[in-house]
Design a protein around this motif. Sequence first.
Motif, PDB file in Angstrom:
ATOM      1  N   PHE A 173       0.997  -1.407   0.296  1.00 18.65           N
ATOM      2  CA  PHE A 173      -0.141   0.216  -0.095  1.00 18.65           C
ATOM      3  C   PHE A 173       0.374   1.596   0.088  1.00 18.65           C
ATOM      4  O   PHE A 173       0.470   2.501  -0.168  1.00 18.65           O
ATOM      5  CB  PHE A 173      -0.967  -0.098   1.219  1.00 18.65           C
ATOM      6  CG  PHE A 173      -1.727  -1.527   0.864  1.00 18.65           C
ATOM      7  CD1 PHE A 173      -1.838  -2.065   1.724  1.00 18.65           C
ATOM      8  CD2 PHE A 173      -2.647  -0.765   0.372  1.00 18.65           C
ATOM      9  CE1 PHE A 173      -3.388  -3.208   1.475  1.00 18.65           C
ATOM     10  CE2 PHE A 173      -3.831  -1.527  -0.230  1.00 18.65           C
ATOM     11  CZ  PHE A 173      -4.153  -2.200   0.562  1.00 18.65           C
ATOM     12  N   GLU A 174       2.056   0.734   0.095  1.00 16.83           N
ATOM     13  CA  GLU A 174       2.793   2.893   0.659  1.00 16.83           C
ATOM     14  C   GLU A 174       3.802   2.669  -0.815  1.00 16.83           C
ATOM     15  O   GLU A 174       4.440   3.584  -0.844  1.00 16.83           O
ATOM     16  CB  GLU A 174       3.681   2.033   1.912  1.00 16.83           C
ATOM     17  CG  GLU A 174       3.433   2.550   3.010  1.00 16.83           C
ATOM     18  CD  GLU A 174       4.076   1.952   3.911  1.00 16.83           C
ATOM     19  OE1 GLU A 174       5.012   1.845   4.005  1.00 16.83           O
ATOM     20  OE2 GLU A 174       3.478   1.921   5.165  1.00 16.83           O
ATOM     21  N   TYR A 201      -4.709   1.611  -3.645  1.00 15.84           N
ATOM     22  CA  TYR A 201      -5.647   2.011  -2.991  1.00 15.84           C
ATOM     23  C   TYR A 201      -4.517   2.965  -1.478  1.00 15.84           C
ATOM     24  O   TYR A 201      -3.141   2.678  -1.263  1.00 15.84           O
ATOM     25  CB  TYR A 201      -6.683   1.592  -1.755  1.00 15.84           C
ATOM     26  CG  TYR A 201      -7.430   0.845  -2.710  1.00 15.84           C
ATOM     27  CD1 TYR A 201      -8.296   2.000  -3.299  1.00 15.84           C
ATOM     28  CD2 TYR A 201      -6.989  -0.589  -3.290  1.00 15.84           C
ATOM     29  CE1 TYR A 201      -9.693   1.610  -3.883  1.00 15.84           C
ATOM     30  CE2 TYR A 201      -8.351  -1.010  -4.172  1.00 15.84           C
ATOM     31  CZ  TYR A 201      -9.713  -0.155  -4.875  1.00 15.84           C
ATOM     32  OH  TYR A 201     -10.500  -1.121  -5.427  1.00 15.84           O
ATOM     33  N   LYS A 202      -5.069   4.031  -0.886  1.00 19.30           N
ATOM     34  CA  LYS A 202      -3.715   4.706  -0.576  1.00 19.30           C
ATOM     35  C   LYS A 202      -4.007   5.011   0.929  1.00 19.30           C
ATOM     36  O   LYS A 202      -5.403   5.263   1.036  1.00 19.30           O
ATOM     37  CB  LYS A 202      -4.020   6.182  -0.899  1.00 19.30           C
ATOM     38  CG  LYS A 202      -2.952   6.750  -0.874  1.00 19.30           C
ATOM     39  CD  LYS A 202      -2.640   8.477  -1.579  1.00 19.30           C
ATOM     40  CE  LYS A 202      -1.984   9.344  -0.876  1.00 19.30           C
ATOM     41  NZ  LYS A 202      -1.957  10.805  -1.416  1.00 19.30           N
ATOM     42  N   ALA A 203      -3.586   4.672   2.150  1.00 19.71           N
ATOM     43  CA  ALA A 203      -3.772   5.107   3.030  1.00 19.71           C
ATOM     44  C   ALA A 203      -3.522   6.525   3.542  1.00 19.71           C
ATOM     45  O   ALA A 203      -3.292   7.456   2.865  1.00 19.71           O
ATOM     46  CB  ALA A 203      -2.593   4.347   4.554  1.00 19.71           C
ATOM     47  N   GLN A 204      -4.923   7.191   4.298  1.00 21.77           N
ATOM     48  CA  GLN A 204      -4.716   8.065   5.052  1.00 21.77           C
ATOM     49  C   GLN A 204      -3.782   8.638   5.581  1.00 21.77           C
ATOM     50  O   GLN A 204      -3.398   8.396   6.600  1.00 21.77           O
ATOM     51  CB  GLN A 204      -5.408   8.962   5.532  1.00 21.77           C
ATOM     52  CG  GLN A 204      -5.892   9.907   6.221  1.00 21.77           C
ATOM     53  CD  GLN A 204      -7.513  10.275   6.736  1.00 21.77           C
ATOM     54  OE1 GLN A 204      -8.429   9.697   7.244  1.00 21.77           O
ATOM     55  NE2 GLN A 204      -7.642  11.176   7.226  1.00 21.77           N
ATOM     56  N   GLU A 205      -2.298  10.297   4.921  1.00 16.15           N
ATOM     57  CA  GLU A 205      -2.222  10.408   5.844  1.00 16.15           C
ATOM     58  C   GLU A 205      -2.301  10.818   6.940  1.00 16.15           C
ATOM     59  O   GLU A 205      -2.625  12.838   6.414  1.00 16.15           O
ATOM     60  CB  GLU A 205      -1.026  10.928   4.250  1.00 16.15           C
ATOM     61  CG  GLU A 205      -0.165  10.341   4.005  1.00 16.15           C
ATOM     62  CD  GLU A 205       0.373  10.804   2.598  1.00 16.15           C
ATOM     63  OE1 GLU A 205       1.174  11.964   3.034  1.00 16.15           O
ATOM     64  OE2 GLU A 205       1.208  10.287   1.923  1.00 16.15           O
ATOM     65  N   GLN A 255     -10.321  14.845   4.154  1.00 17.56           N
ATOM     66  CA  GLN A 255     -10.968  13.506   3.166  1.00 17.56           C
ATOM     67  C   GLN A 255     -11.982  13.786   1.875  1.00 17.56           C
ATOM     68  O   GLN A 255     -11.870  13.560   1.106  1.00 17.56           O
ATOM     69  CB  GLN A 255     -10.580  12.150   3.277  1.00 17.56           C
ATOM     70  CG  GLN A 255      -9.298  11.852   3.653  1.00 17.56           C
ATOM     71  CD  GLN A 255      -8.554  11.611   2.999  1.00 17.56           C
ATOM     72  OE1 GLN A 255      -8.595  10.663   2.109  1.00 17.56           O
ATOM     73  NE2 GLN A 255      -7.065  12.145   3.315  1.00 17.56           N
ATOM     74  N   ARG A 291      -8.179   4.515   0.695  1.00 23.22           N
ATOM     75  CA  ARG A 291      -8.785   3.561   0.882  1.00 23.22           C
ATOM     76  C   ARG A 291      -9.762   3.084   1.389  1.00 23.22           C
ATOM     77  O   ARG A 291     -10.045   2.320   1.744  1.00 23.22           O
ATOM     78  CB  ARG A 291      -7.262   2.437   1.699  1.00 23.22           C
ATOM     79  CG  ARG A 291      -7.365   1.513   2.419  1.00 23.22           C
ATOM     80  CD  ARG A 291      -6.408   0.670   3.352  1.00 23.22           C
ATOM     81  NE  ARG A 291      -4.992   0.608   3.021  1.00 23.22           N
ATOM     82  CZ  ARG A 291      -4.035   0.924   4.147  1.00 23.22           C
ATOM     83  NH1 ARG A 291      -4.248   0.509   5.142  1.00 23.22           N
ATOM     84  NH2 ARG A 291      -2.507   0.780   3.867  1.00 23.22           N
ATOM     85  N   TRP A 292     -10.381   4.472   2.203  1.00 22.90           N
ATOM     86  CA  TRP A 292     -11.424   4.027   3.501  1.00 22.90           C
ATOM     87  C   TRP A 292     -12.577   4.445   2.475  1.00 22.90           C
ATOM     88  O   TRP A 292     -13.675   3.794   2.450  1.00 22.90           O
ATOM     89  CB  TRP A 292     -11.370   5.671   3.804  1.00 22.90           C
ATOM     90  CG  TRP A 292     -11.113   6.712   2.789  1.00 22.90           C
ATOM     91  CD1 TRP A 292     -10.366   8.070   3.083  1.00 22.90           C
ATOM     92  CD2 TRP A 292     -12.504   7.924   2.482  1.00 22.90           C
ATOM     93  NE1 TRP A 292     -10.579   8.893   2.375  1.00 22.90           N
ATOM     94  CE2 TRP A 292     -12.441   8.591   2.493  1.00 22.90           C
ATOM     95  CE3 TRP A 292     -13.382   7.365   1.870  1.00 22.90           C
ATOM     96  CZ2 TRP A 292     -12.789   9.600   0.980  1.00 22.90           C
ATOM     97  CZ3 TRP A 292     -14.520   7.781   1.680  1.00 22.90           C
ATOM     98  CH2 TRP A 292     -14.439   9.343   0.678  1.00 22.90           C
ATOM     99  N   TRP A 342     -12.879   0.960   2.205  1.00 19.78           N
ATOM    100  CA  TRP A 342     -13.892   0.500   2.904  1.00 19.78           C
ATOM    101  C   TRP A 342     -14.818   1.105   3.025  1.00 19.78           C
ATOM    102  O   TRP A 342     -15.876  -0.061   3.346  1.00 19.78           O
ATOM    103  CB  TRP A 342     -13.229   0.843   4.674  1.00 19.78           C
ATOM    104  CG  TRP A 342     -11.770  -0.021   4.448  1.00 19.78           C
ATOM    105  CD1 TRP A 342     -10.357   0.170   4.430  1.00 19.78           C
ATOM    106  CD2 TRP A 342     -11.631  -1.813   4.839  1.00 19.78           C
ATOM    107  NE1 TRP A 342      -9.748  -0.585   4.741  1.00 19.78           N
ATOM    108  CE2 TRP A 342     -10.284  -1.589   4.745  1.00 19.78           C
ATOM    109  CE3 TRP A 342     -12.760  -3.061   5.396  1.00 19.78           C
ATOM    110  CZ2 TRP A 342      -9.351  -3.272   5.863  1.00 19.78           C
ATOM    111  CZ3 TRP A 342     -12.601  -3.846   5.378  1.00 19.78           C
ATOM    112  CH2 TRP A 342     -10.816  -3.683   5.299  1.00 19.78           C
TER     113      TRP A 342
END
Lengths: 473, 286
Positions: free
Chosen positions: A5-6, A12-16, A213, B31-32, B35
């Motif tokens: 993911f990184e 998909y990208k994790a929320q920073e 977001q 990513r959310w 989900w």
Amino acid sequence: MINKFETSNALYKAQEPVFPRRVSGPFRRLKWAVMAVTLGIYYLAPWIPWDRGTQLSDQAILVDLANRRFYFFWIEIWPHEFYFVAGLLIMAGLGLFLFTSALGRVWCGYACPQTVWTDLFILVERWIEGDRNARLRLFYGKWTFRKWRLRITKWFVWILISFGTGGAWVFYFTDASNLARDLWSFDAHPVVYSSISILTLTTFVFGGFMREQICIYMCPWPRIQAAMMDTNTLSVAYRSWRGEPRGKMRQTGRGDCIDCLACVNVCPMGIDIRQGQQMECIACALCIDACDDVMAKIGHDRGLVDYLVLADEEVESAGGQPVSVWKYIFRPRTFLYALIWSSIGIGMIYALFIRNDIDMTIRPVRNPTYLMQSDGAIRNIYEARLRNKLGEARVFQLEITGGKGFLLQLQSSNQAKTITVPADSTYLQRFYITVPKDHPAAKIPLTQLRLWVEDIENGNRSSSKTAFNGAPE
Amino acid sequence: MKTPEKDPHTEVETTGHSWDGIEELNTPLPRWWLWTFYATIIWGLIYIAAYPALPFFGSTSNGFLGWSARSSLEADLQQHKDRHASLNNTLVDAELSNLQTGQELRQYALARGAAVFTANCSQCHGAGAGGTVGYPNLLDNDWLWGGSLESITYIINHGIRNTSDPDAQFSEMPAFGEFLEEDDITSLTQFVTQLAQAKTKELNIDENTLFVENCSGCHGQNATGNESLGAPDLTDAIWLYGADSDSVEKTITDGRFGVMPAWGQRLSEADLRAVSIYVHALGGGE
């Protein structure tokens, strides 16, 4: 091994996480003021009293969906006057156009509920967990008792604010004081509780966790705004021609930027304004305050990060004098928007003041178009819809103008000549117009008539046109 | 596999799509978002289980909430009935003559009567109650059997000239073609048509022996009709079967026999009273 993911080719990208630092300065103070005013209006407006007599609500602002009435201080809007609401929506739209062309994303930066509530949530976060560095340590630290305690306290306060937000919303739609009482005794309608729950949840999630977001991925408004902006629109920007090459304080030959990252650390969107125009930027101007503060400390002029327009870049980087921002705020385009916006407003105010407190529409019953009485007289049947917009019952009388010999009778069980319309309501009255068989209107297909309704106490009148159908030979 | 190209400015992969030199970046979704997508699938599954959703032959799955559109409608109807229960009781219990007073009761009866009329009466009398040839207009002030609220209620309850209700009002216009000469019928037709044009003052009804012998018995000495026999007034402007000489001749020759069913056998007492009040209020009620 690298977490997939990184890498940049992940789907998909994790929320920073973003940890905005506290900042002070004129724009921050302006934002506090806007927050106080907007939240104040939101929470308090339903509680402003307004006397409308005994039979109507005494709430100044009320959207009474159940009874289909909209109250705003002295103004009362009925469903058939919904064009006022449409007009307000048009004004809201044009107002956003006006502000966008004059001030760029000023709505996003100062007045948008998402910005205001996020700001409030960050304020709470700072009170409980400390400023940026403390929050960073806490975030990356282990889940100790202290971390749990701070987190739970923070979430609890957020939930309280969220509940207040959802709770305030419902008071706009039904009598506030009664509802507040029912709310605590669990007598309120399930819709009330579900509305509060949903709004509590969305406020908590949007203000506490989603934050930037929402602006970046969900909100369509920044994308629409982008279409209204040009090189002469104000935006928050970095004077790269002045700041570059950036370098440490002691370095020689550097520009004004000492690369202290103050502008980056205060940014609620987590971006670096020095990289130029970015779609994430909500133009909240906090980086301006942060940079001005640093510039003052190191003895440089303010405004390394400032409200700018892109067109200035060429002029200023060639050594020209900075242009006053007012020149960009007052230009033909903004005047035009202001003109359209205010003419709609004036038109609506005019329409509000010429409204009558009686209103009548006449519907001729067309099945059958006419009927004959036993003596050969011709009768037409009509339905009058009478609207009494006052807070007391009124007695009305109907009258015909436009011809002689027309006999008007109301449908009634007791040969009544007047119609009593209850307070603040609509009343449907069936009535008949009859002419003798030798009357001219009895033999021609159509005769135009005007009907008047009159309040027999104060003589207020209103009229409506209709037609009489005769029986052609 | 070809290595994807990277945008030099943002270092994000490009999709390889390019329009006028503008390349599309393959920016990853948050990513959310993923989900949220999963959450909607779970929500969908719960919804399918909770409500009728899966089609079977002849029916659908029931859903664990037990909801159905039909029971929801029934609950709504019941709620409506409960709300009007007291008005409904008053409508049934009150004296007929007292039903016209009381604004709320009258409004209720008129609204209910309008619905009953549309469902049961409009087929013959018309949706606007304007009638047609052979079916009386209920809006005017001419009533064959009387226009008081009591008469109207009686007529709707028992009907006219039907065989199903022994209390139905009954009369019969004979077919005079069976016992009068053709000349006499022509002469009578001419006379009655003149009556229809309301020239009573110029006509001497007493001297027309044909009329006196055959018609006056029911239609009266002055030809103004008789409500107890349902015999129409022949001097007014309203003609159920037409005022032209062909129609009148046919009426005299063959007779007329308009039948109305007894609605008391089909309607509830409340519906019966409501529709009576409605008809009485249409404009001609006496």
